[in-house]
Write a protein that holds these residues in place. Structure first.
Motif, PDB file in Angstrom:
ATOM      1  N   ASN A 128       0.725  -1.079  -0.064  1.00  0.00           N
ATOM      2  CA  ASN A 128      -0.113   0.032   0.071  1.00  0.00           C
ATOM      3  C   ASN A 128       0.806   1.138  -0.063  1.00  0.00           C
ATOM      4  O   ASN A 128       0.267   2.532  -0.030  1.00  0.00           O
ATOM      5  CB  ASN A 128      -1.039   0.054   1.033  1.00  0.00           C
ATOM      6  N   LYS A 129       2.280   1.062  -0.029  1.00  0.00           N
ATOM      7  CA  LYS A 129       2.915   2.271  -0.049  1.00  0.00           C
ATOM      8  C   LYS A 129       2.914   3.021  -1.463  1.00  0.00           C
ATOM      9  O   LYS A 129       2.790   2.532  -2.208  1.00  0.00           O
ATOM     10  CB  LYS A 129       4.496   2.018   0.320  1.00  0.00           C
ATOM     11  N   LYS A 130       2.857   4.325  -1.302  1.00  0.00           N
ATOM     12  CA  LYS A 130       2.666   5.057  -2.683  1.00  0.00           C
ATOM     13  C   LYS A 130       4.059   5.381  -3.174  1.00  0.00           C
ATOM     14  O   LYS A 130       4.158   5.553  -4.600  1.00  0.00           O
ATOM     15  CB  LYS A 130       2.189   6.573  -2.110  1.00  0.00           C
ATOM     16  N   THR A 131       5.150   5.338  -2.470  1.00  0.00           N
ATOM     17  CA  THR A 131       6.359   5.460  -3.001  1.00  0.00           C
ATOM     18  C   THR A 131       7.301   3.983  -3.225  1.00  0.00           C
ATOM     19  O   THR A 131       7.012   3.276  -2.085  1.00  0.00           O
ATOM     20  CB  THR A 131       7.380   6.570  -2.329  1.00  0.00           C
ATOM     21  N   PRO A 132       7.780   3.980  -4.247  1.00  0.00           N
ATOM     22  CA  PRO A 132       8.644   2.823  -4.234  1.00  0.00           C
ATOM     23  C   PRO A 132       9.821   2.479  -3.471  1.00  0.00           C
ATOM     24  O   PRO A 132      10.391   3.520  -3.085  1.00  0.00           O
ATOM     25  CB  PRO A 132       9.210   2.745  -5.856  1.00  0.00           C
ATOM     26  N   ASP A 133      10.028   1.501  -2.982  1.00  0.00           N
ATOM     27  CA  ASP A 133      11.093   1.252  -2.055  1.00  0.00           C
ATOM     28  C   ASP A 133      12.367   0.631  -2.804  1.00  0.00           C
ATOM     29  O   ASP A 133      12.146   0.116  -4.041  1.00  0.00           O
ATOM     30  CB  ASP A 133      10.764  -0.075  -1.199  1.00  0.00           C
ATOM     31  N   LYS A 134      13.697   1.004  -2.321  1.00  0.00           N
ATOM     32  CA  LYS A 134      14.833   0.700  -3.161  1.00  0.00           C
ATOM     33  C   LYS A 134      15.272  -0.491  -2.108  1.00  0.00           C
ATOM     34  O   LYS A 134      15.910  -0.249  -1.072  1.00  0.00           O
ATOM     35  CB  LYS A 134      15.762   1.892  -2.902  1.00  0.00           C
ATOM     36  N   PRO A 135      15.233  -1.588  -2.542  1.00  0.00           N
ATOM     37  CA  PRO A 135      15.694  -3.012  -1.727  1.00  0.00           C
ATOM     38  C   PRO A 135      17.203  -2.685  -1.708  1.00  0.00           C
ATOM     39  O   PRO A 135      17.629  -2.491  -2.556  1.00  0.00           O
ATOM     40  CB  PRO A 135      15.165  -4.088  -2.451  1.00  0.00           C
ATOM     41  N   ILE A 136      17.711  -3.008  -0.603  1.00  0.00           N
ATOM     42  CA  ILE A 136      19.083  -3.375  -0.450  1.00  0.00           C
ATOM     43  C   ILE A 136      19.530  -4.800   0.256  1.00  0.00           C
ATOM     44  O   ILE A 136      18.998  -4.981   1.026  1.00  0.00           O
ATOM     45  CB  ILE A 136      19.704  -2.220   0.762  1.00  0.00           C
ATOM     46  N   LYS A 137      20.493  -5.397  -0.325  1.00  0.00           N
ATOM     47  CA  LYS A 137      20.751  -6.715  -0.111  1.00  0.00           C
ATOM     48  C   LYS A 137      21.671  -6.221   1.568  1.00  0.00           C
ATOM     49  O   LYS A 137      22.342  -5.353   1.440  1.00  0.00           O
ATOM     50  CB  LYS A 137      21.765  -7.336  -0.947  1.00  0.00           C
ATOM     51  N   CYS A 138      21.651  -7.203   2.451  1.00  0.00           N
ATOM     52  CA  CYS A 138      22.141  -7.311   3.676  1.00  0.00           C
ATOM     53  C   CYS A 138      23.836  -7.010   3.443  1.00  0.00           C
ATOM     54  O   CYS A 138      24.305  -5.978   4.179  1.00  0.00           O
ATOM     55  CB  CYS A 138      22.098  -8.456   4.598  1.00  0.00           C
ATOM     56  N   ASN A 139      24.336  -7.677   2.452  1.00  0.00           N
ATOM     57  CA  ASN A 139      25.813  -7.409   2.586  1.00  0.00           C
ATOM     58  C   ASN A 139      26.204  -6.061   1.896  1.00  0.00           C
ATOM     59  O   ASN A 139      27.360  -5.866   1.642  1.00  0.00           O
ATOM     60  CB  ASN A 139      26.438  -8.516   1.704  1.00  0.00           C
ATOM     61  N   ASP A 140      25.237  -5.321   1.145  1.00  0.00           N
ATOM     62  CA  ASP A 140      25.453  -4.178   0.441  1.00  0.00           C
ATOM     63  C   ASP A 140      25.035  -3.166   1.231  1.00  0.00           C
ATOM     64  O   ASP A 140      24.971  -1.852   0.723  1.00  0.00           O
ATOM     65  CB  ASP A 140      24.693  -4.350  -0.838  1.00  0.00           C
ATOM     66  N   ILE A 141      24.895  -3.186   2.551  1.00  0.00           N
ATOM     67  CA  ILE A 141      24.252  -2.160   3.326  1.00  0.00           C
ATOM     68  C   ILE A 141      25.112  -1.095   3.485  1.00  0.00           C
ATOM     69  O   ILE A 141      24.634   0.249   3.597  1.00  0.00           O
ATOM     70  CB  ILE A 141      23.788  -2.806   4.669  1.00  0.00           C
ATOM     71  N   PHE A 142      26.462  -1.120   3.433  1.00  0.00           N
ATOM     72  CA  PHE A 142      27.359   0.066   3.369  1.00  0.00           C
ATOM     73  C   PHE A 142      27.798   0.679   2.159  1.00  0.00           C
ATOM     74  O   PHE A 142      28.587   1.586   2.002  1.00  0.00           O
ATOM     75  CB  PHE A 142      28.678  -0.401   4.223  1.00  0.00           C
ATOM     76  N   THR A 143      27.352  -0.175   1.026  1.00  0.00           N
ATOM     77  CA  THR A 143      27.980   0.172  -0.570  1.00  0.00           C
ATOM     78  C   THR A 143      27.624   1.613  -0.762  1.00  0.00           C
ATOM     79  O   THR A 143      28.623   2.280  -1.193  1.00  0.00           O
ATOM     80  CB  THR A 143      27.228  -0.764  -1.509  1.00  0.00           C
ATOM     81  N   GLU A 144      26.434   2.015  -0.503  1.00  0.00           N
ATOM     82  CA  GLU A 144      26.151   3.350  -0.986  1.00  0.00           C
ATOM     83  C   GLU A 144      26.997   4.510  -0.265  1.00  0.00           C
ATOM     84  O   GLU A 144      27.396   5.688  -0.586  1.00  0.00           O
ATOM     85  CB  GLU A 144      24.681   3.803  -0.862  1.00  0.00           C
ATOM     86  N   LEU A 145      27.677   4.097   0.987  1.00  0.00           N
ATOM     87  CA  LEU A 145      28.229   4.981   1.833  1.00  0.00           C
ATOM     88  C   LEU A 145      29.365   5.171   1.801  1.00  0.00           C
ATOM     89  O   LEU A 145      30.407   5.625   2.611  1.00  0.00           O
ATOM     90  CB  LEU A 145      27.848   4.660   3.432  1.00  0.00           C
ATOM     91  N   ARG A 146      30.148   4.062   1.218  1.00  0.00           N
ATOM     92  CA  ARG A 146      31.506   3.961   0.952  1.00  0.00           C
ATOM     93  C   ARG A 146      32.144   5.104   0.095  1.00  0.00           C
ATOM     94  O   ARG A 146      33.378   5.279  -0.132  1.00  0.00           O
ATOM     95  CB  ARG A 146      31.970   2.569   0.311  1.00  0.00           C
ATOM     96  N   LYS A 147      31.390   5.830  -0.664  1.00  0.00           N
ATOM     97  CA  LYS A 147      31.755   6.927  -1.658  1.00  0.00           C
ATOM     98  C   LYS A 147      32.635   7.817  -0.998  1.00  0.00           C
ATOM     99  O   LYS A 147      33.526   8.134  -1.392  1.00  0.00           O
ATOM    100  CB  LYS A 147      30.724   7.336  -2.383  1.00  0.00           C
ATOM    101  N   ASN A 148      32.333   8.237   0.286  1.00  0.00           N
ATOM    102  CA  ASN A 148      33.242   9.114   0.712  1.00  0.00           C
ATOM    103  C   ASN A 148      33.816   8.419   1.749  1.00  0.00           C
ATOM    104  O   ASN A 148      33.376   7.816   2.729  1.00  0.00           O
ATOM    105  CB  ASN A 148      32.688  10.611   1.211  1.00  0.00           C
ATOM    106  N   ASN A 149      35.091   8.785   2.305  1.00  0.00           N
ATOM    107  CA  ASN A 149      35.969   8.025   3.249  1.00  0.00           C
ATOM    108  C   ASN A 149      35.838   8.785   4.586  1.00  0.00           C
ATOM    109  O   ASN A 149      36.485   9.250   5.110  1.00  0.00           O
ATOM    110  CB  ASN A 149      37.484   8.219   2.840  1.00  0.00           C
ATOM    111  N   GLU A 150      34.419   8.456   5.359  1.00  0.00           N
ATOM    112  CA  GLU A 150      34.229   8.835   6.356  1.00  0.00           C
ATOM    113  C   GLU A 150      33.459   7.841   7.356  1.00  0.00           C
ATOM    114  O   GLU A 150      32.990   6.875   6.882  1.00  0.00           O
ATOM    115  CB  GLU A 150      33.502  10.104   6.648  1.00  0.00           C
ATOM    116  N   GLU A 151      33.053   8.332   8.546  1.00  0.00           N
ATOM    117  CA  GLU A 151      32.415   7.238   9.501  1.00  0.00           C
ATOM    118  C   GLU A 151      31.120   6.887   8.960  1.00  0.00           C
ATOM    119  O   GLU A 151      30.239   7.944   8.351  1.00  0.00           O
ATOM    120  CB  GLU A 151      32.068   7.664  11.122  1.00  0.00           C
ATOM    121  N   LYS A 152      30.629   5.772   8.921  1.00  0.00           N
ATOM    122  CA  LYS A 152      29.258   5.483   8.338  1.00  0.00           C
ATOM    123  C   LYS A 152      28.427   4.685   9.474  1.00  0.00           C
ATOM    124  O   LYS A 152      28.964   3.909  10.008  1.00  0.00           O
ATOM    125  CB  LYS A 152      29.527   4.397   7.206  1.00  0.00           C
ATOM    126  N   ILE A 153      27.046   5.188   9.760  1.00  0.00           N
ATOM    127  CA  ILE A 153      26.488   4.643  10.566  1.00  0.00           C
ATOM    128  C   ILE A 153      25.064   4.195   9.835  1.00  0.00           C
ATOM    129  O   ILE A 153      24.492   4.734   9.134  1.00  0.00           O
ATOM    130  CB  ILE A 153      25.917   5.625  11.562  1.00  0.00           C
TER     131      ILE A 153
END
Length: 203
Positions: A70-95
């Motif tokens: 029922n959600k109006k906006t599409p979800d962007k699925p993320i695999k568990c092992n890729d959870i940090f992938t998008e955050l790796r682009k800049n070299n800083e702490e990731k939460i």
């Protein structure tokens, strides 16, 4: 001397991966006699980016599925092992915070992430992963400890390691598991600790 210190660190990291493999490869159902091979029962969670405000908080998978449909906006699925992938682009702490109803498989996903890392299948840019369950953190909540002392409670093998090498030269991942079991007050202060030896309250 430098080679000896480096070798000690490498030996620790190798031993640590072996220990983490042993910790993560089985899940326990009821008691430790009923352990099950994680790989035989693991099902990938549907993890999405952002806040899931529409999810029904009752513990029923069908209601969760309905909420997603029922959600109006599409979800962007993320695999568990890729959870940090998008955050790796800049070299800083990731939460990263994962949340969902109790029993949906967050802890099992954490174990799969650790197992895949320890078996050197994924996330090899992370040198060392520390799993810190809130159930056990609660036992030391009333004491002031340094980061190093805190980790020693869970990983006593760190005692023989050159601290500066581990904390300054390695990429570390700290996984705090079971936030709903925390008994910490979470009265965050604007306090910065500059070394792994400085003490503070656990919260």
């Amino acid at each position: 001397m430098v080679c000896a210190v480096f070798s000690k660190l490498q030996n620790f990291l190798k031993t640590h991966k072996n220990n983490m493999t042993k910790k993560a490869k089985c899940i326990f159902e009821g008691n430790k006699e009923n352990d099950t091979d994680l790989k035989t029962v693991y099902t990938e969670l549907f993890i999405t980016e952002g806040d899931m405000k529409d999810v029904n908080h009752e513990h029923e998978i069908l209601k969760i599925d309905d909420a997603f449909m029922n959600k109006k906006t599409p979800d962007k699925p993320i695999k568990c092992n890729d959870i940090f992938t998008e955050l790796r682009k800049n070299n800083e702490e990731k939460i990263v915070l994962t949340k969902g109803v109790a029993g949906i498989g967050k802890t099992v996903s954490v174990h799969k992430f650790i197992l895949d890392w320890a078996e050197e299948n994924t996330n090899q840019d992370i040198d060392c992963v520390f799993l810190l369950p809130f159930r056990e953190i609660n036992m030391i909540k009333d004491r002031e400890v340094s980061l190093h002392e805190f980790l020693l409670k869970f990983y006593p093998e760190l005692k023989n390691l050159e601290k500066s090498k581990l904390y300054k030269e390695c990429k570390l991942a700290f996984i705090l598991d079971g936030l709903d079991e925390s008994r910490l007050p979470f009265n965050f202060k604007s306090e910065t600790l500059d070394t792994v030896e400085e003490r503070s309250s656990v919260d």
